[in-house]
Design an enzyme around this catalytic site. Structure first.
Site, PDB file in Angstrom:
ATOM      1  N   ASP A  18      74.286 -37.742 -42.456  1.00  0.00           N
ATOM      2  CA  ASP A  18      72.913 -36.866 -41.514  1.00  0.00           C
ATOM      3  C   ASP A  18      72.169 -38.038 -40.546  1.00  0.00           C
ATOM      4  OD1 ASP A  18      70.508 -36.068 -41.350  1.00  0.00           O
ATOM      5  OD2 ASP A  18      70.068 -34.793 -43.329  1.00  0.00           O
ATOM      6  N   LYS A  66      65.040 -35.876 -34.492  1.00  0.00           N
ATOM      7  CA  LYS A  66      63.987 -37.263 -34.493  1.00  0.00           C
ATOM      8  C   LYS A  66      64.744 -37.934 -32.782  1.00  0.00           C
ATOM      9  CE  LYS A  66      63.036 -37.567 -38.993  1.00  0.00           C
ATOM     10  NZ  LYS A  66      61.848 -37.448 -39.375  1.00  0.00           N
ATOM     11  N   TYR A  75      67.783 -36.037 -47.925  1.00  0.00           N
ATOM     12  CA  TYR A  75      67.376 -34.833 -48.166  1.00  0.00           C
ATOM     13  C   TYR A  75      67.381 -34.550 -45.967  1.00  0.00           C
ATOM     14  CZ  TYR A  75      63.827 -31.832 -45.820  1.00  0.00           C
ATOM     15  OH  TYR A  75      62.707 -30.294 -45.506  1.00  0.00           O
TER      16      TYR A  75
HETATM   17  N1  HOZ Z   1      60.422 -35.072 -42.966  1.00  0.00           N
HETATM   18  C1  HOZ Z   1      59.784 -35.609 -43.082  1.00  0.00           C
HETATM   19  C2  HOZ Z   1      59.530 -35.906 -44.287  1.00  0.00           C
HETATM   20  N2  HOZ Z   1      60.291 -36.826 -44.561  1.00  0.00           N
HETATM   21  C3  HOZ Z   1      57.915 -35.354 -42.681  1.00  0.00           C
HETATM   22  C4  HOZ Z   1      57.668 -34.837 -41.461  1.00  0.00           C
HETATM   23  C5  HOZ Z   1      56.730 -34.358 -40.864  1.00  0.00           C
HETATM   24  O1  HOZ Z   1      55.622 -33.976 -41.814  1.00  0.00           O
HETATM   25  O2  HOZ Z   1      55.908 -34.904 -39.923  1.00  0.00           O
END
Ligand code: HOZ
Length: 434
Positions: free
Chosen positions: A241, A274, A146
């Site tokens: 990524d 992050k 992703y």
């Molecule tokens: N992108 C996250 C899942 N891999 C979710 C982020 C969220 O819901 O804060």
């Protein structure tokens, strides 16, 4: 707790009336596991307290950023100081330069870096940069990786090898993904066939080196070596990524780990997010000077943002990076994560539950499967009903893991040996009841 006294339930009902699904990011809605999302009231260290005042040991940590746990005193102090100086200027600050220096210091493949506000924005911009730098349109991504929700990246594999993908979201026109080729993760033969057919048209291969969005699945060293070799041979860029893995699996990120196995290994562009924001909206992409200088205002690839390099976010990120750069930080974090994973493995074995787990630094993943999957199709064989029971069993006893079996987990430096032991004891009971 009856619905009338359950504050989480009350808030969820209010939220659903105003916010689609009651949440601002889909996985938070608990659709994969059922039940009511916990509305977080406050968090400190390894814990958060929900709207009912119930304490949970938090193994999500905002999906990765909270590597120091919640409310680390030196990070709080840095943010408080920054807030008093101003929230946003839309003009350069010294702190952006310091954060860029700190990132570049730890990632030898990154000579220059551009700060943005989210991982989605960073990945989308990195793809544009790769296309602008190579003058090519086509990209390769891997099923199960992703890279945020930019249109061209919301794609699943087409029906056959080396066919282009289909949108995974309504609202993404098929023409927008016609340049995205989707391949199986860890499949060397498919990668070779794709390059044999499309090598001269490929701008880049984008990959999560240790994928954290199909739970945790790592790219094998031979597969990574092949990605690097083929990109170099065909003039395509290798985009790592590392939104999840950057400063999370090691100080040098996943690229540092692959470089140990493959001397001289480096990606061309790195996408970060992050941990570099320490919990604030901050992300980045970076690479060698020759590539990064293609970006506006120096070059023809446009990219911009009002909140990019935000002064409060950079204060938070900088304070976080200073803490994690302390000697021994990652050894201690990795030891803790490994003891959690080993303990869970033991608890599952006692209960006769198939269980396979992996971890690196402060990131872990587990599957209710007899062995670790190597790609998305194998991950999909996980027993989701059993996972739902495990999830709720843990949550009812104060242990919060991701509410979907396709997500990795995160341990912070604030998790104590006692927290880990408590988690394993809870898991032992829950596994027995599965
Ligand atoms: N992108 C996250 C899942 N891999 C979710 C982020 C969220 O819901 O804060």
């Amino acid at each position: 707790m009856t619905p009338s006294t359950d504050r989480n339930q009350q808030l969820f009902e209010r939220a659903r009336a105003l916010i689609p699904g009651g949440v601002n990011s889909p996985v938070r809605a608990f659709r994969a596991v059922g039940g009511t999302p916990r509305f977080v009231q406050r968090a400190q260290g390894a814990y958060f307290w929900d709207a009912n005042g119930a304490r949970c040991i938090d193994y999500i940590g905002s999906w990765g950023p909270m590597i120091l746990g919640h409310g680390h005193p030196r990070v709080v102090e840095a943010v408080q100081r920054a807030v008093t100086e101003g929230f946003s200027f839309g003009a350069p600050t010294e702190r952006e330069v310091e954060l860029a220096e700190e990132i570049v210091k730890h990632l030898p493949s990154v000579e220059m870096v551009r700060l943005v506000s989210s991982g989605t924005e960073a990945a989308m911009s990195a793809i544009r940069l790769a296309r602008g730098a190579t003058g090519r349109s086509f990209i390769v991504k891997f099923e199960g990786c992703y890279h945020g929700h930019a249109d061209a990246l919301l794609v699943k594999a087409g029906s056959g090898l080396a066919t282009f993908g289909h949108p995974t979201s309504a609202g993404v026109p098929p023409e927008v993904v016609q340049h995205t080729l989707v391949l199986e993760y860890n499949n060397v033969e498919q990668l070779e066939a794709a390059f044999a057919r499309h090598g001269a048209e490929l701008a880049c291969v984008i990959i999560e080196p240790i994928a954290g969005n199909m739970n945790l699945v790592r790219a094998s060293v031979p597969f990574m070596q092949k990605c690097r070799e083929l990109c170099t041979r065909h003039g395509a860029l290798l985009v790592f990524d590392e939104v999840m893995t950057g400063f999370r699996v090691a100080l040098g990120g996943a690229q540092g780990i692959y470089a140990k196995a493959l001397p001289g290994f480096a990606p061309d562009i790195t996408v970060l997010g992050k941990v570099i924001g320490g919990g604030m909206p901050l992300a980045a992409f970076g690479g060698p000077r020759a590539i990064m200088e293609k970006l506006a205002p120096l070059g023809p690839v446009y990219q911009a943002g009002t909140l990019s390099g935000n002064p409060v976010a950079t204060a938070c990120g900088l304070a976080t990076l200073k803490e994690i750069a302390q000697p021994g930080f990652y050894d201690a974090l990795a030891r803790k994560t490994k003891s959690l994973v080993d303990g869970l493995q033991g608890a599952a074995a006692e209960a006769g539950i198939p269980f396979a787990a992996d971890c690196e630094g402060g990131m872990f993943g587990f599957f209710l499967l007899p062995e670790l999957p190597q790609n998305y199709a194998a991950v999909m064989k996980s027993d989701s009903a059993r996972f739902g029971k495990l999830f709720h069993g843990l949550l009812d006893r104060g242990v919060y893991i991701a509410p979907a079996l396709y997500e990795a987990g995160f341990v912070s430096s604030a998790h104590s040996e006692q927290d880990i032991a408590e988690t394993i004891a809870v898991a032992r009971d829950v596994f027995k009841a599965l």
